[in-house]
Scaffold this motif. Sequence first.
Motif, PDB file in Angstrom:
ATOM      1  N   TYR A 165      -9.691   7.079   0.629  1.00  0.00           N
ATOM      2  CA  TYR A 165      -8.705   7.372  -0.412  1.00  0.00           C
ATOM      3  C   TYR A 165      -7.598   6.308  -0.424  1.00  0.00           C
ATOM      4  CZ  TYR A 165     -10.693  12.121  -0.733  1.00  0.00           C
ATOM      5  OH  TYR A 165     -11.514  13.201  -0.916  1.00  0.00           O
ATOM      6  N   GLU A 166      -7.133   5.931   0.732  1.00  0.00           N
ATOM      7  CA  GLU A 166      -6.065   4.937   0.828  1.00  0.00           C
ATOM      8  C   GLU A 166      -6.527   3.581   0.308  1.00  0.00           C
ATOM      9  OE1 GLU A 166      -4.951   5.063   4.908  1.00  0.00           O
ATOM     10  OE2 GLU A 166      -3.518   6.718   4.627  1.00  0.00           O
ATOM     11  N   ARG A 167      -7.749   3.221   0.608  1.00  0.00           N
ATOM     12  CA  ARG A 167      -8.279   1.953   0.123  1.00  0.00           C
ATOM     13  C   ARG A 167      -8.324   1.942  -1.404  1.00  0.00           C
ATOM     14  NH1 ARG A 167     -14.437   0.138   0.281  1.00  0.00           N
ATOM     15  NH2 ARG A 167     -14.203  -2.027  -0.424  1.00  0.00           N
TER      16      ARG A 167
ATOM     17  N   ALA B   9      -6.504   3.859  -3.421  1.00  0.00           N
ATOM     18  CA  ALA B   9      -5.134   3.923  -3.917  1.00  0.00           C
ATOM     19  C   ALA B   9      -4.477   2.544  -3.890  1.00  0.00           C
ATOM     20  CB  ALA B   9      -4.328   4.918  -3.093  1.00  0.00           C
ATOM     21  N   GLU B  10      -4.712   1.801  -2.839  1.00  0.00           N
ATOM     22  CA  GLU B  10      -4.147   0.453  -2.746  1.00  0.00           C
ATOM     23  C   GLU B  10      -4.698  -0.434  -3.858  1.00  0.00           C
ATOM     24  OE1 GLU B  10      -3.473  -3.079   0.602  1.00  0.00           O
ATOM     25  OE2 GLU B  10      -4.786  -1.377   1.030  1.00  0.00           O
TER      26      GLU B  10
ATOM     27  N   ALA C  29      -3.040   0.582  -7.098  1.00  0.00           N
ATOM     28  CA  ALA C  29      -1.639   0.175  -7.112  1.00  0.00           C
ATOM     29  C   ALA C  29      -1.487  -1.286  -7.521  1.00  0.00           C
ATOM     30  CB  ALA C  29      -1.011   0.412  -5.745  1.00  0.00           C
ATOM     31  N   ASP C  30      -2.519  -2.091  -7.257  1.00  0.00           N
ATOM     32  CA  ASP C  30      -2.486  -3.512  -7.577  1.00  0.00           C
ATOM     33  C   ASP C  30      -3.195  -3.845  -8.884  1.00  0.00           C
ATOM     34  OD1 ASP C  30      -1.124  -4.040  -5.227  1.00  0.00           O
ATOM     35  OD2 ASP C  30      -2.946  -4.456  -4.086  1.00  0.00           O
TER      36      ASP C  30
ATOM     37  N   VAL D 126      -2.595  11.139  -1.896  1.00  0.00           N
ATOM     38  CA  VAL D 126      -2.634   9.745  -1.440  1.00  0.00           C
ATOM     39  C   VAL D 126      -2.233   8.805  -2.572  1.00  0.00           C
ATOM     40  CG1 VAL D 126      -4.116   7.896  -0.571  1.00  0.00           C
ATOM     41  CG2 VAL D 126      -4.337  10.211   0.357  1.00  0.00           C
ATOM     42  N   LEU D 127      -2.725   9.047  -3.756  1.00  0.00           N
ATOM     43  CA  LEU D 127      -2.340   8.214  -4.894  1.00  0.00           C
ATOM     44  C   LEU D 127      -0.831   8.273  -5.124  1.00  0.00           C
ATOM     45  CD1 LEU D 127      -5.263   9.150  -7.314  1.00  0.00           C
ATOM     46  CD2 LEU D 127      -4.867   6.892  -6.325  1.00  0.00           C
TER      47      LEU D 127
ATOM     48  N   GLU E 127       1.433   8.839  -2.840  1.00  0.00           N
ATOM     49  CA  GLU E 127       2.066   8.090  -1.745  1.00  0.00           C
ATOM     50  C   GLU E 127       2.103   6.594  -2.038  1.00  0.00           C
ATOM     51  OE1 GLU E 127       0.034   9.001   1.879  1.00  0.00           O
ATOM     52  OE2 GLU E 127       0.341  11.160   1.656  1.00  0.00           O
ATOM     53  N   TYR E 128       1.097   6.105  -2.740  1.00  0.00           N
ATOM     54  CA  TYR E 128       1.015   4.681  -3.068  1.00  0.00           C
ATOM     55  C   TYR E 128       1.682   4.357  -4.405  1.00  0.00           C
ATOM     56  CZ  TYR E 128      -1.978   3.352   0.845  1.00  0.00           C
ATOM     57  OH  TYR E 128      -2.473   3.074   2.101  1.00  0.00           O
TER      58      TYR E 128
ATOM     59  N   VAL F 156       0.859   5.310  -7.423  1.00  0.00           N
ATOM     60  CA  VAL F 156      -0.107   5.025  -8.485  1.00  0.00           C
ATOM     61  C   VAL F 156       0.161   5.930  -9.683  1.00  0.00           C
ATOM     62  CG1 VAL F 156      -2.559   5.038  -9.115  1.00  0.00           C
ATOM     63  CG2 VAL F 156      -1.853   4.279  -6.837  1.00  0.00           C
TER      64      VAL F 156
END
Length: 257
Positions: free
Chosen positions: A177-179, A181-182, A185-186, A214-215, A217-218, A220
């Motif tokens: 999920y974090e991958r 979301a990152e 975000a970019d 998670v999204l 948190e980033y 998004v």
Amino acid sequence: MRFDYHTHSTYSDGSFLWSMARAAEEAGFEGIGFADHCNVSPDSKQEGRKKAMGFNLDTTYDRRREGIDLVRDRFDIRVFDAVEMDYEPEDEAAIREFLDSAGFDYAIGSVHYLDDVNVHIQPYFERKPEAERRELVAQYFDKLVALAESELFDVAAHPDLFERTPALRGLATREQYERAAEAFADSRTVPEVNAGRALREYGEFHPNPTFLDVLAEYGVELTAGTDSHDPADVGPRKTALEETLAERGLEVVELDL
């Protein structure tokens, strides 16, 4: 939630343009987007699937565009000419060429296949051992990240679609999920909160609550779509989406159209 950016018509697996537009107007939407399924992969298997399922928007979008113009004249809401495109990393060149030539109002990208099989095909995946199923979910996130990094799309549809399939449900990790979301975000690509089968057997929206957290948190941004195929789904899904967004304190962004 003023706009429903993700619905389907008879140009893929949905209902008549006019009936969907009427349902959107009656539900209080200010605009509806027809994002019919499309696939431009040169792979022979995908070509066969298109013929079998009748998903031929790559050849019928001009005709649908004429129909959309008629619907615009009939209803007092905005009607968007969009597409939901199957995404595979190896098809990026073909997708880019088609989207550049077709000139849709916006494009939605979707990952629908794992191991060359639609993620909804429960019998195929349930026969596999858990280790293989986990690897397939990892491959899903590889494709989702590539979709975001491709910058081909305005919206990423149902970003955890595999969760609808019991054999694949619950196998994603926080790191995955974090991958994703990152990557979002970019990227200019905005993931959507998708009603999908939230009011049916699956019972959750996409992304699922953990992925949504998670999204957030980033940082998004998110958009929203009912993913309705039937006029009867539009109103109830709008209500359910708005309730969920309010409960979570989420605001959705509108596309610059």
